[in-house]
Design a protein around this motif. Structure first.
Motif, mmCIF file in Angstrom:
data_model
loop_
_atom_site.group_PDB
_atom_site.id
_atom_site.type_symbol
_atom_site.label_atom_id
_atom_site.label_comp_id
_atom_site.label_asym_id
_atom_site.label_seq_id
_atom_site.Cartn_x
_atom_site.Cartn_y
_atom_site.Cartn_z
ATOM 1 N N ILE A 1 0.836 -1.210 0.000
ATOM 2 C CA ILE A 1 0.000 0.000 0.000
ATOM 3 C C ILE A 1 0.865 1.252 0.000
ATOM 4 O O ILE A 1 0.615 2.203 -0.745
ATOM 5 C CB ILE A 1 -0.965 -0.021 1.210
ATOM 6 N N VAL A 2 1.901 1.274 0.814
ATOM 7 C CA VAL A 2 2.795 2.431 0.881
ATOM 8 C C VAL A 2 3.497 2.647 -0.464
ATOM 9 O O VAL A 2 3.586 3.777 -0.952
ATOM 10 C CB VAL A 2 3.817 2.259 2.030
ATOM 11 N N CYS A 3 3.973 1.578 -1.078
ATOM 12 C CA CYS A 3 4.636 1.693 -2.387
ATOM 13 C C CYS A 3 3.669 2.233 -3.439
ATOM 14 O O CYS A 3 4.042 3.064 -4.275
ATOM 15 C CB CYS A 3 5.194 0.343 -2.821
ATOM 16 N N THR A 4 2.433 1.771 -3.415
ATOM 17 C CA THR A 4 1.425 2.239 -4.364
ATOM 18 C C THR A 4 1.150 3.733 -4.175
ATOM 19 O O THR A 4 1.069 4.490 -5.160
ATOM 20 C CB THR A 4 0.115 1.435 -4.194
ATOM 21 N N LEU A 5 1.019 4.177 -2.944
ATOM 22 C CA LEU A 5 0.765 5.591 -2.666
ATOM 23 C C LEU A 5 1.939 6.465 -3.102
ATOM 24 O O LEU A 5 1.751 7.529 -3.686
ATOM 25 C CB LEU A 5 0.467 5.797 -1.176
ATOM 26 N N ILE A 6 3.131 6.018 -2.822
ATOM 27 C CA ILE A 6 4.322 6.793 -3.204
ATOM 28 C C ILE A 6 4.429 6.881 -4.722
ATOM 29 O O ILE A 6 4.695 7.945 -5.285
ATOM 30 C CB ILE A 6 5.601 6.175 -2.577
ATOM 31 N N THR A 7 4.207 5.769 -5.410
ATOM 32 C CA THR A 7 4.278 5.753 -6.873
ATOM 33 C C THR A 7 3.231 6.687 -7.473
ATOM 34 O O THR A 7 3.519 7.456 -8.395
ATOM 35 C CB THR A 7 4.079 4.319 -7.402
ATOM 36 N N GLY A 8 2.007 6.640 -6.965
ATOM 37 C CA GLY A 8 0.938 7.518 -7.456
ATOM 38 C C GLY A 8 1.269 8.984 -7.271
ATOM 39 O O GLY A 8 1.026 9.816 -8.152
#
Length: 137
Positions: free
Chosen positions: A10-17
């Motif tokens: 989830i954290v990786c997805t938020l950072i990428t977005g």
């Protein structure tokens, strides 16, 4: 362990977005100098086209360029500004050039069928040959 993996995902997805959104915004920004250069280039392009189509004199070409440049610098045009633009342009052109310009405006290529369909402007399809002739299937 599963919670840690899910949380990391989830954290990786938020950072990428977030990074993608920032990158897109930076690409869309143009400086005032770039906008002025774009306006000048567009005005020159439109003037050159009018010059070739209407056989403008050198004096007319310079006046049309100034009118086009002023028009291109305005981001949003009102009806009054458009009327002023047309009046200024009419003052520069001869009656023959005005007639040629009007004819060229009328001959503009109509949007293709797909763009008409997207806009909801497409009329019903013409009847088939068999229907025209009154022949039933």
């Amino acid at each position: 362990m599963k919670k840690i993996l899910i949380l990391t995902g989830i954290v990786c997805t938020l950072i990428t977005g977030t990074l993608i959104a920032q990158n897109t915004q930076q690409k869309q920004r143009t400086t005032r100098a770039q906008a002025q250069q774009n306006s000048a280039a567009r005005a020159q392009q439109m003037t050159d086209r009018m010059s070739s189509e209407l056989q403008l004199s050198a004096d007319q070409k310079q006046k049309v360029y100034q009118i086009m440049l002023e028009s291109q610098k305005q981001q949003i045009r009102t009806k009054e500004q458009t009327a002023k633009f047309n009046t200024q342009l009419d003052a520069v052109l001869t009656s023959e050039q005005k007639a040629t310009m009007q004819r060229l405006k009328e001959q503009k290529v109509q949007p293709d069928r797909m763009s008409q369909l997207r806009q909801g402007n497409l009329q019903a399809a013409p009847p088939l040959r068999a229907e025209k002739a009154g022949i039933a299937k």
